[in-house]
Design an enzyme around this catalytic site. Structure first.
Site, short mmCIF file in Angstrom:
data_model
loop_
_atom_site.label_atom_id
_atom_site.label_comp_id
_atom_site.label_asym_id
_atom_site.label_seq_id
_atom_site.Cartn_x
_atom_site.Cartn_y
_atom_site.Cartn_z
N ILE A 37 0.87 -1.17 0.00
CA ILE A 37 0.00 0.00 0.00
C ILE A 37 0.91 1.22 0.00
O ILE A 37 2.09 1.14 0.34
CB ILE A 37 -0.98 0.04 1.20
CG1 ILE A 37 -0.22 -0.04 2.53
CG2 ILE A 37 -2.02 -1.05 1.10
CD1 ILE A 37 -1.14 0.02 3.74
N ASP A 38 0.37 2.36 -0.39
CA ASP A 38 1.17 3.57 -0.55
C ASP A 38 1.80 3.99 0.78
O ASP A 38 1.32 3.64 1.86
CB ASP A 38 0.31 4.71 -1.10
CG ASP A 38 -0.24 4.38 -2.47
OD1 ASP A 38 0.37 3.54 -3.16
OD2 ASP A 38 -1.29 4.95 -2.85
N GLN A 39 2.85 4.81 0.67
CA GLN A 39 3.60 5.21 1.85
C GLN A 39 2.73 6.00 2.83
O GLN A 39 2.83 5.81 4.04
CB GLN A 39 4.81 6.06 1.44
CG GLN A 39 5.69 6.48 2.61
CD GLN A 39 6.93 7.22 2.17
OE1 GLN A 39 7.25 7.25 0.98
NE2 GLN A 39 7.63 7.83 3.11
N THR A 70 -0.52 5.81 3.06
CA THR A 70 -1.74 5.07 3.36
C THR A 70 -1.50 4.18 4.58
O THR A 70 -0.42 3.63 4.77
CB THR A 70 -2.16 4.21 2.16
OG1 THR A 70 -2.25 5.05 1.01
CG2 THR A 70 -3.50 3.55 2.40
N ARG A 116 -6.65 5.95 -6.31
CA ARG A 116 -6.32 7.34 -6.61
C ARG A 116 -6.54 7.65 -8.09
O ARG A 116 -7.07 8.71 -8.45
CB ARG A 116 -4.87 7.61 -6.20
CG ARG A 116 -4.62 7.37 -4.72
CD ARG A 116 -3.15 7.26 -4.37
NE ARG A 116 -2.45 8.53 -4.51
CZ ARG A 116 -1.17 8.68 -4.19
NH1 ARG A 116 -0.47 7.64 -3.72
NH2 ARG A 116 -0.59 9.86 -4.32
#
Length: 822
Positions: free
Chosen positions: A223-225, A227, A329
């Site tokens: 998952i994104d940094q 998030t 996103r």
């Protein structure tokens, strides 16, 4: 005999606890013989205060409000008594400290330029007692930096060959490239250091093929940094293959909650658009492309916020079966509703505005569902973290015309999964709660506080959160989960609060939970006011308004359905309403809390024959420039402190109504854009004030005109000082900046000249000595302070240059005047 500085340091070099709440601890730091400080800790909160030691009076001062006498510790070395500054005789202590344990080595003298020792690696300690079906693994993160706001990962679910851990925001899920220094927060490195049960081969390069060349260790997905949410990690190669096969077959369900710009027209829908990912050494970016991989996102609108004047926002729940890079996103941007605080796919200008009230990307993974090696379905729920909750609170209450259904994708309740999970469910930072729950579940009978605090695992978790023990204060903060009961041996016993049975009990417990939140907000508000953090107190007040509105609706529901016994229900309802009223009265003290001052009455609208705007048409919001000018017009000198302006209730309402986006505060950037109307002034103490530009210009003109008028006056004039003392003759001399007028010859033989000449016959004297020689001159001047008497004498002597000679010797503080006869 008062104690020496070394003796005082030795007596204070311990960890002390506040007697009314031992979880609030204090420790001392001695940087030098005079520079001392005290560090207060309460859970994760930490703050340092400067102390002053008066060795002559044997007093240790906490600011200018409290002091303690180190000599008192000779009789009671395990207690520290603090007194108010007004209580110099030490009649009654304001608060007491109790000695808890030895201080850590190195507190006596804090030396600079000494490297800190490396943080020890903490091993994983498993809790044998489990809550629910899965075992919980508590991971110790070691000591944290006092200034670092970083949240640490935590294992949520520990299975035989795999685990689920909670990833806080700002942690990277990739391993750093081989041969490069490890900078930042890397989750695989944390797993390698903290979880010993993972096969070390999973961290090797061969086991982690990735286009970026970094890999992500035993983690099965990313998952994104920015998030937050749960992540799956394998302990063995077999578990890694099992999980990757489920991802390949899109059998793993991941649900997210996000906040997007604008109001999404459809209450639910599906975005089916292929995504192509472009990777470089510097960045990774995805886009909608027919040449990309298949990607599908289902969404459901949970709530809507804002209005047309301040901007609209939609809170969405998203369910993704495919796991493409930045899928949510990219899909939300494709719909025309980019995420709040999105630094890759949002507008740059909008990003700066979003980061003011939402400091990170508003995207959180709240549910993860997968199959373990036994093909049993496992589900992990992570509710919304506090930082994103705080961002939602800043938007105010949700729009009443938004979606009203509580069902999430026709399966569960979004309120239960995202906002209000069960009290015994996992939540970030609740390891102590869950450990105590497991202890209480192991026995049917309530357990005493002494037995509870003797548990080794609980002691370890309490030390990790900078707490000392479970006591009355801690139970009071967590009373919605635990219930304290008296025992025959005067010791408290603790048990779990009975779970809800039926709708009546559920509603009653929900009322208690919200009321507990109101109590916590009141405590935080009082501390913010005591620390003079009025903006923080205003933010807490807005959160309380939302909680009190929820409590009022629950109480109304309780009254309508008559869910409980009449007498009991009426008592609880009355107590809750009384608490809301007490809170509002407590915070409505304008002297301590200027932001709660009553809003100014709106200006009278002149009566006209123009028809009112038609219903449905939006009314133009008030102008902040006009509101601020009206505010300054009511102030003396058309000037006000910048904090007073930003704390004014009416101005805050006007700021929130500005279009196209609300204004959080009047700052230097906004004033630069309106410098024709307002001027930012900075005082000598570095405090900032705002004034009307026209008023500042008028004051400058008036000052210049006054100075020009003063220059036209004759600088030389006669000043006569006549005193009532019958022994002192009238004192007449010339005073001014211009040329002295000729003095008549007959005045040279006045009484004061003769007396001063007689005193100087023996030789030159300094001005103080001359005053002592002619004491009646002091009575004639009428001045009470020595320096004023000396100034008048010098002026008198300089008015008679033909009689007296005045010589200046030295400068500054060493300046002296020697008087002699001509």
């Amino acid at each position: 005999m008062p104690p020496t500085i070394a003796e005082v340091k030795g007596r204070l070099n311990f960890v002390w606890g506040k007697e009314s709440d031992l979880n609030e601890t204090y420790s001392f730091e001695f940087a030098s013989s005079t520079s001392w400080s005290c560090v207060r800790k309460n859970g994760a909160e930490s703050r340092k205060f400067r102390l002053t030691f008066d060795a002559a009076a044997s007093r240790l001062w906490w600011g200018e409000s409290y002091f303690m006498d180190p000599s008192d510790m000779a009789k009671q070395p395990d207690r520290v008594q603090w007194y108010r500054a007004s209580d110099r005789s030490k009649k009654r202590a304001a608060f007491l400290w109790k000695r808890l344990r030895e201080a850590q080595p190195g507190n006596v003298e804090v030396r600079k330029n000494i490297p800190a020792p490396p943080r020890p690696k903490a091993a994983v300690a498993r809790n044998p007692a489990s809550v629910g079906k899965a075992r919980t693994e508590a991971v110790s993160t070691g000591s944290k930096s006092k200034t670092s706001p970083v949240s640490w990962p935590e294992v949520v679910l520990d299975l035989d060959q795999m685990l689920v851990l909670y990833k806080p925001p700002h942690w990277k899920v990739e391993l750093p490239p081989k041969g490069t220094p490890e900078e930042g927060l890397h989750l695989p490195s944390w797993l390698r250091d903290k979880v010993a049960s993972i096969d070390p081969k999973l961290f090797e390069e061969e086991s982690n093929p990735a286009l970026s060349g970094t890999g992500f260790g035993p983690l099965s997905h990313r998952i994104d940094q920015e998030t937050s949410g749960p992540l799956l990690a394998a302990k063995t190669a077999a578990a890694q293959r099992h999980l990757r096969a489920q991802f390949h077959k899109t059998e793993i369900s991941k649900r997210y909650v996000c906040l997007v710009h604008g109001r999404v027209s459809s209450p639910s829908g599906t975005v089916d658009a292929s995504i192509r990912t472009l990777r470089t050494d510097a960045t990774t970016r995805s886009e909608i492309s027919s040449a990309g991989d298949w990607a599908e996102t289902q969404y459901q609108v949970i709530a809507t916020f804002g209005s047309a004047s301040v901007g609209r926002y939609s809170l969405l729940a998203c369910d993704i079966t495919s796991g493409r890079t930045h899928q949510i996103r990219v899909h939300m941007q494709h719909l025309g509703h980019p995420l709040v605080s999105d630094d890759k796919y949002g507008d740059v200008g909008q990003l700066e505005k979003d980061r003011i009230w939402c400091p990170r990307l508003f995207l959180h993974s709240f549910r993860l569902r997968f199959r373990d090696l036994r093909n049993e379905v496992q589900e992990v729920v992570c509710p919304l973290p506090p930082d994103l909750k705080a961002a939602l609170v800043k938007l105010g209450a949700a729009s009443p015309d938004g979606p009203s259904a509580d069902a999430l994708f026709g399966e569960t309740s979004w309120q239960r999964e995202i906002f209000r999970p069960p009290l015994t469910a996992w939540r970030p930072g609740t390891e102590v709660q869950r450990c105590l729950i497991s202890l209480l579940l192991s026995k049917d009978q309530p357990r005493s506080l002494h037995d509870i605090n003797a548990d080794a695992e609980l002691k370890r978790l309490l030390a990790k959160e900078n707490l000392t023990c479970i006591n009355k204060a801690w139970l009071a903060k967590n009373w919605d989960v635990f219930e304290a009961l008296p025992s025959p041996d005067d010791d408290l016993t603790v048990r779990l609060r009975p779970l809800a049975e039926g709708s009546e009990r559920q509603l009653e417990q929900q009322i208690e939970a919200v009321r507990s939140e109101c109590e916590e907000l009141q405590r935080l508000k009082q501390r913010a006011i005591a620390e003079e953090q009025y903006l923080k107190a205003a933010e807490i007040k807005r959160r309380f308004e939302a909680a009190s509105a929820e409590l009022s609706s629950l109480l109304t529901l309780c009254e309508d359905e008559s869910v409980a016994d009449d007498a009991l229900a009426e008592g609880r309802i009355a107590a809750a309403r009384q608490q809301i009223k007490a809170f509002e009265q407590d915070v409505n003290d304008e002297a301590l809390f200027p932001s709660l001052a009553a809003a100014p009455k709106p200006r009278a609208v002149p009566e006209t024959d123009d028809p009112l705007p038609a219903e449905g048409l939006e009314v133009k919001p008030p102008s902040l420039e006009e509101a601020l000018m009206d505010f300054l017009d009511r102030k003396e000198g058309n000037i006000a402190h910048i904090n007073e302006i930003n704390n004014d209730r009416y101005l805050r309402e006007v700021m929130a109504q500005q279009a196209p986006k609300p204004i959080s505060a009047v700052n230097k950037v906004w004033l630069k854009q309106h410098e024709a109307l307002f001027t930012l002034l900075r005082a000598q103490d570095n405090e900032m004030y705002i004034a009307r530009t026209q008023a500042v210009a008028d004051q400058k003109k008036a000052k210049a005109k006054m100075q020009a008028g003063d220059q036209k006056k004759q600088p030389a004039y006669h000043q006569v000082i006549q005193k009532a003392d019958q022994m002192a003759a009238p004192l007449v001399y010339q005073y001014g900046g211009g040329a002295l007028k000729p003095i008549p010859e007959q005045e040279e033989s006045g009484p004061w000249q003769e007396r001063l000449r007689q005193a100087l016959q023996a030789g030159p004297l300094e001005v103080p000595e001359l005053l002592q020689a002619v004491p009646l001159f002091t009575a004639a001047t009428g001045a009470t302070r020595p320096w004023q008497q000396q100034e008048i004498l010098l002026t008198f002597l300089q008015a008679w240059p033909q009689l007296f000679k005045v010589e200046k010797r030295g400068s500054g503080a060493d300046r002296k005047y020697l008087v002699s006869l001509k």
